[in-house]
Structures are given as C-alpha cells and as structure tokens.
Design a protein around this motif. Structure first.
Motif, PDB file in Angstrom:
ATOM      1  N   TYR A  52      48.115  70.212   9.908  1.00  0.00           N
ATOM      2  CA  TYR A  52      46.723  69.721  10.436  1.00  0.00           C
ATOM      3  C   TYR A  52      46.286  68.126  10.175  1.00  0.00           C
ATOM      4  CZ  TYR A  52      45.273  71.130   5.308  1.00  0.00           C
ATOM      5  OH  TYR A  52      44.954  70.968   4.079  1.00  0.00           O
ATOM      6  N   ALA A  69      33.394  66.158   9.944  1.00  0.00           N
ATOM      7  CA  ALA A  69      34.918  65.954  10.126  1.00  0.00           C
ATOM      8  C   ALA A  69      35.198  67.243  11.022  1.00  0.00           C
ATOM      9  CB  ALA A  69      35.564  66.174   8.863  1.00  0.00           C
ATOM     10  N   THR A  71      38.731  69.031  12.325  1.00  0.00           N
ATOM     11  CA  THR A  71      40.006  69.390  11.898  1.00  0.00           C
ATOM     12  C   THR A  71      40.980  69.992  13.133  1.00  0.00           C
ATOM     13  OG1 THR A  71      39.403  70.134   9.593  1.00  0.00           O
ATOM     14  CG2 THR A  71      41.471  70.981  10.275  1.00  0.00           C
ATOM     15  N   GLY A  87      42.403  74.863   1.652  1.00  0.00           N
ATOM     16  CA  GLY A  87      41.500  75.856   1.039  1.00  0.00           C
ATOM     17  C   GLY A  87      40.732  75.251  -0.211  1.00  0.00           C
ATOM     18  N   GLU A  97      28.052  74.790   3.245  1.00  0.00           N
ATOM     19  CA  GLU A  97      28.707  73.972   4.527  1.00  0.00           C
ATOM     20  C   GLU A  97      28.679  74.806   5.768  1.00  0.00           C
ATOM     21  OE1 GLU A  97      32.800  72.694   3.412  1.00  0.00           O
ATOM     22  OE2 GLU A  97      32.904  71.974   5.370  1.00  0.00           O
ATOM     23  N   HIS A 136      36.942  78.385   0.813  1.00  0.00           N
ATOM     24  CA  HIS A 136      36.868  78.537   2.045  1.00  0.00           C
ATOM     25  C   HIS A 136      38.209  77.836   2.765  1.00  0.00           C
ATOM     26  CE1 HIS A 136      34.207  75.012   0.944  1.00  0.00           C
ATOM     27  NE2 HIS A 136      34.748  74.524   2.149  1.00  0.00           N
ATOM     28  N   TYR A 160      40.507  71.440  -5.218  1.00  0.00           N
ATOM     29  CA  TYR A 160      41.937  72.251  -4.644  1.00  0.00           C
ATOM     30  C   TYR A 160      42.514  73.074  -5.525  1.00  0.00           C
ATOM     31  CZ  TYR A 160      40.960  69.481  -0.362  1.00  0.00           C
ATOM     32  OH  TYR A 160      40.318  68.825   0.723  1.00  0.00           O
TER      33      TYR A 160
END
Ligand code: S6P
Ligand code: ZN
Length: 189
Positions: A52, A69, A71, A87, A97, A136, A160
């Motif tokens: 990605y 942003a 993606t 995620g 979000e 998420h 993360y």
C-alpha cells in the motif's frame, strides 16, 4: 492571532494520488510477521511487492486540528489471506476517525483491546466511523486497488506495537471463491 491558511487539494479518484502530499510506501518486507502463512510470505518476498501507499496531508500534533490521507491498498494475497494495512490503535487511544471508500472493494477490521472484532465491508461511497479505542485495519478483498480517504485528529498518533505483536483476533481470507472472516488461530489475549 495567527491564522493558518486553509487548504484545498484534489484527490485523483482513479489513482488515489494527492499531489503535494507526503507519500509513504509499504512493501511486503515492511509487514514481516503480520501474515499467518509464513511460507507463502517468504515466497512472495522474492518480488517484495508494494502492498500500500499513503498520501497524507498532516498538521502539527495539536488538539483540535485534523489530518487527512488517502490509502491505495493493492490487490493480492499471502496464502489465502488478503493484503491489508498494518493496522493500529491511536497513541491517544480515545481519538476517533472517519474513512470514506473511493474505489475498489474491501473492508475494515476493527478490534477493542479485549479482542472483540468487527468486520465492515466497504465499497465506493461507504463511510466508516472508527470509534475511540478501536484498532483498525483495512483489507483489499477485490482484484483492483482499494482506495479510501481517512480523516483523523492531528494529535491521534499511531500505536502499531500491540497489533504487530498480537495481530487481530480475526483474519480475512478467500475460501471457495468467497470472502470469509475467520478466527485467527494464532490469536491470544
Ligand atoms: C491514519 C489512518 C490511515 C492509515 C493508512 C495506513 O490514522 O488510519 O491513513 O494510516 O491507511 O494504515 P496503517 O495501519 O499502516 O497506518
Ligand atoms: Zn487511524
């Protein structure tokens, strides 16, 4: 009072590109340990495909401000598990979000810290509200790039670590030509 200048930018709805945004590229090698099938991962790593790209317009990490942003999540699988983003929880875990799907097909896996997971399918036009405290991850379940916009508090940050270590309690896989959300056999609370 010093006022910031407003910004108007255009998202290329075919490619997801925002000109002048900060571009981040995540290759398969950046996702070591994330996929269940380690043998399939090592095999695919020979090509190290881009999984990605993110095009972000970000502000200083201040309360009350917003980042956004796009993606571009490419189609592909590791074994039978569809390509996904790493995620994360937000570093400020109570920050919410909004996602808006632009092109392609996919969905979002969300999870509470206790491991309660939800799967929300996404297609162009789908808006997803990510409540405070939910990790998420987006997943491309189609055969073209899955493109979406995310809008999030400028001070949310990314955590993360816990997803990298433990993953999600569910996996999104292809089974008999269908998209299936199954229990992650490696999941532990
Ligand atoms: C940021 C927002 C997205 C993701 C992007 C990549 O809060 O959720 O812009 O950063 O989709 O995913 P990840 O999990 O690698 O940051
Ligand atoms: Zn986020």
């Amino acid at each position: 009072m010093e006022y910031k200048a407003p910004i108007g930018v255009k998202i290329d709805l075919e490619t997801g590109v925002i000109l002048d945004a900060k571009k981040l590229v995540r290759r398969l090698s950046d996702l070591k340990g994330y996929f269940l099938d380690e043998k399939a991962y090592e095999e695919l790593l020979k090509d190290d495909p881009v999984v990605y790209e993110v095009y972000a317009i970000e502000q200083e990490e201040k309360d009350g401000d917003l980042n956004f942003a796009t993606t571009v999540l490419y189609p592909g699988k590791v074994g039978n598990e569809f390509f996904f983003t790493k995620g994360h929880y937000h570093s400020k875990a109570d920050r919410a979000e909004i996602y808006y799907a632009i092109k392609g097909r996919g969905g979002m896996l969300l999870q509470t810290p206790e491991g309660k997971a939800e799967w929300i399918p996404m297609e162009p036009g789908t808006v997803v509200y990510v409540p405070p405290y939910w990790a998420h991850r987006t997943v491309n379940t189609g055969d073209e790039p899955f493109i979406f916009l995310a809008i999030y508090p400028a001070d949310a940050g990314h955590d993360y670590g816990s997803i990298k270590g433990k993953g999600f309690s569910k996996l999104v896989v292809e089974a008999d030509g269908d998209v299936k959300v199954i229990d992650n056999p490696k999941w532990k609370v």
